[in-house]
Design a protein around this motif. Structure first.
Motif, mmCIF file in Angstrom:
data_model
loop_
_atom_site.group_PDB
_atom_site.id
_atom_site.type_symbol
_atom_site.label_atom_id
_atom_site.label_comp_id
_atom_site.label_asym_id
_atom_site.label_seq_id
_atom_site.Cartn_x
_atom_site.Cartn_y
_atom_site.Cartn_z
ATOM 1 N N ASP A 119 0.845 -1.187 0.000
ATOM 2 C CA ASP A 119 0.000 0.000 0.000
ATOM 3 C C ASP A 119 0.887 1.246 0.000
ATOM 4 O O ASP A 119 2.100 1.158 -0.144
ATOM 5 N N HIS A 120 0.313 2.390 0.117
ATOM 6 C CA HIS A 120 1.013 3.675 0.081
ATOM 7 C C HIS A 120 1.639 3.923 -1.292
ATOM 8 O O HIS A 120 1.125 4.714 -2.050
ATOM 9 N N ASN A 121 2.791 3.280 -1.599
ATOM 10 C CA ASN A 121 3.514 3.592 -2.838
ATOM 11 C C ASN A 121 4.150 2.348 -3.449
ATOM 12 O O ASN A 121 4.624 1.455 -2.729
ATOM 13 N N TRP A 122 4.198 2.321 -4.781
ATOM 14 C CA TRP A 122 5.063 1.376 -5.468
ATOM 15 C C TRP A 122 6.512 1.669 -5.066
ATOM 16 O O TRP A 122 6.887 2.829 -4.895
ATOM 17 N N GLN A 123 7.312 0.623 -4.955
ATOM 18 C CA GLN A 123 8.679 0.785 -4.458
ATOM 19 C C GLN A 123 9.686 0.486 -5.564
ATOM 20 O O GLN A 123 9.676 -0.593 -6.161
ATOM 21 N N TRP A 124 10.555 1.473 -5.801
ATOM 22 C CA TRP A 124 11.600 1.297 -6.806
ATOM 23 C C TRP A 124 12.562 0.191 -6.375
ATOM 24 O O TRP A 124 12.904 0.066 -5.201
ATOM 25 N N THR A 125 13.005 -0.596 -7.333
ATOM 26 C CA THR A 125 14.119 -1.511 -7.113
ATOM 27 C C THR A 125 15.280 -1.068 -7.995
ATOM 28 O O THR A 125 15.117 -0.227 -8.882
ATOM 29 N N GLN A 126 16.431 -1.645 -7.764
ATOM 30 C CA GLN A 126 17.585 -1.330 -8.614
ATOM 31 C C GLN A 126 17.687 -2.282 -9.802
ATOM 32 O O GLN A 126 18.682 -2.283 -10.518
ATOM 33 N N SER A 127 16.623 -3.060 -10.032
ATOM 34 C CA SER A 127 16.638 -4.048 -11.110
ATOM 35 C C SER A 127 16.085 -3.472 -12.404
ATOM 36 O O SER A 127 14.994 -2.891 -12.431
ATOM 37 N N ALA A 128 16.841 -3.653 -13.462
ATOM 38 C CA ALA A 128 16.345 -3.280 -14.784
ATOM 39 C C ALA A 128 15.221 -4.229 -15.179
ATOM 40 O O ALA A 128 15.223 -5.414 -14.823
#
Length: 411
Positions: A335-344
């Protein structure tokens, strides 16, 4: 956008599919209930679309891939709609230019709704005629529409933000973030060989397949998302001015755009405010920072002496948080926000794009984009799952994106 992996429905699922179809389609129209026709025609930039276009495109999907393909004698509702509301399916034909979608004053919103209702009537009849062999395609169309329901709200927010009146959206629970659950510190996760992705026969998108093994070294994941307060400290410390924190592409993007704070933050005098679909309000420092690009997320992580998680780390941590030894240790995974990963955003080992037009819009986008995991408070209920792979360009800030930090554990 993604394509469904194989799923084999049964006759018992016919009624459930019919109910789900009606619920999903009605929810799209519920989202526009507070909006005027003028609101639904706005396009504030070429990377967002008018609400009216989303309503038509999701209908185009069902007409194009279900009715025109599988209903004998069906005639398109309007011959030009195949061109106007095709997003990027080259196998179907040419598309109307995305940056010009705001020029489509015709068809009117009323005409688009008439188009929706016509297609709904035909699809409901199709489902009632015992077309169980095509239910996987219907399921794909419904998940596609749920993706666009989230995009409707994110695009509308960007469009409204261009107006100095800071318009208020009429549904009060939409885009009204709650304060973060205070779970401080990091959770440790052991390394080893783990299986990620899915080969399940229940619904998934094709980019979640196939399941495969991956090796992870021991790592840590922050128990909570980064808050506005934490990010404000980064801003006040000159984080946007320290080139050593930024990737080369990110620093070049920063110099071009002159960005110095998150999207939707507005400074009035000495005070910070944040715009949401509920209007412009004082910045709540206890809420999760949101609408952050990958470049900003990466720079913040560097400033904190951390990094962003890989998508495999995120998925393993989510599995263990929900079903394993780390239950409830990680807050706000979905919930809240989608979370960035360092994966292309790249294909999993053994991935094969499906044949035909419906296979176009996934595999061909596996370049120059970054994976996000989880979900946000605009994501429709029951749409997210542990293996879900979202993806955006590293400069994108209009999606509802946030930050969860990771660290290596030295063995």
């Amino acid at each position: 956008m993604s394509v469904a992996c194989d799923a084999t429905p049964t006759l018992d699922s016919q009624t459930n599919m019919l109910v789900k179809y009606q619920q999903v389609r009605q929810y799209s129209e519920h989202l526009i209930s507070p909006l005027s026709a003028e609101d639904c025609a706005l396009q504030g930039a070429d990377f967002v679309s008018p609400v009216k276009w989303h309503l038509a495109h999701t209908t185009w999907f069902f007409e194009t891939f279900v009715l025109l393909e599988h209903v004998e004698g069906y005639q398109a509702f309007h011959p030009q709609y195949q061109h106007l509301f095709n997003s990027y399916y080259n196998g179907i034909g040419e598309q109307f230019a995305r940056p010009k979608r705001h020029l489509l004053s015709r068809p009117s919103l009323q005409d688009v709704l008439a188009y929706r209702h016509h297609v709904d009537e035909q699809i409901i009849h199709f489902l009632q005629s015992d077309q169980t062999q095509h239910q996987a395609l219907i399921e794909l169309g419904l998940n596609h529409e749920q993706q666009h329901q989230e995009l409707i709200l994110m695009d509308l927010k960007y469009n409204f933000f261009q107006n100095p009146l800071y318009p208020i959206y009429g549904l009060p629970k939409i885009d009204a973030p709650a304060p973060l659950i205070a779970h401080s510190g990091f959770e440790n996760f052991a390394g080893g060989l783990f299986e990620i992705g899915t080969s399940a026969r229940s619904f998934c998108f094709d980019n979640e397949t196939p399941s495969h093994q991956t090796f992870l070294k021991p790592f840590q994941l922050s128990r909570s998302l980064i808050s506005n307060q934490e990010y404000l400290e980064f801003v006040n410390a000159g984080g946007y001015e320290q080139a050593m924190l930024w990737l080369s592409d990110g620093w070049a993007w920063l110099q071009t755009t002159q960005i110095c704070h998150p999207l939707y933050w507005v400074k009035q005098g000495d005070d910070w405010y944040e715009y949401s679909l509920q209007g412009l309000k004082p910045l709540n420092k206890n809420q999760a920072v949101q609408h952050i690009s990958f470049y900003e997320a990466h720079a913040f992580a560097q400033w904190k002496g951390c990094r962003l998680p890989t998508e495999a780390e995120w998925e393993v941590a989510a599995q263990q948080s929900l079903f394993g030894p780390h239950q409830t240790s990680l807050a706000h995974m979905f919930d809240h926000n989608w979370q960035w990963t360092q994966s292309a955003y790249q294909p999993y080992p053994g991935f094969k794009a499906p044949e035909g037009a419906v296979g176009e819009y996934n595999g061909k986008f596996m370049c120059n984009q970054m994976v996000l995991r989880g979900g946000c408070d605009l994501t429709p209920a029951h749409h997210s799952r542990i293996t879900y792979r979202n993806f955006f360009y590293p400069q994108d800030r209009w999606p509802k994106t946030g930050i969860r930090l990771a660290k290596d554990i030295n063995e």
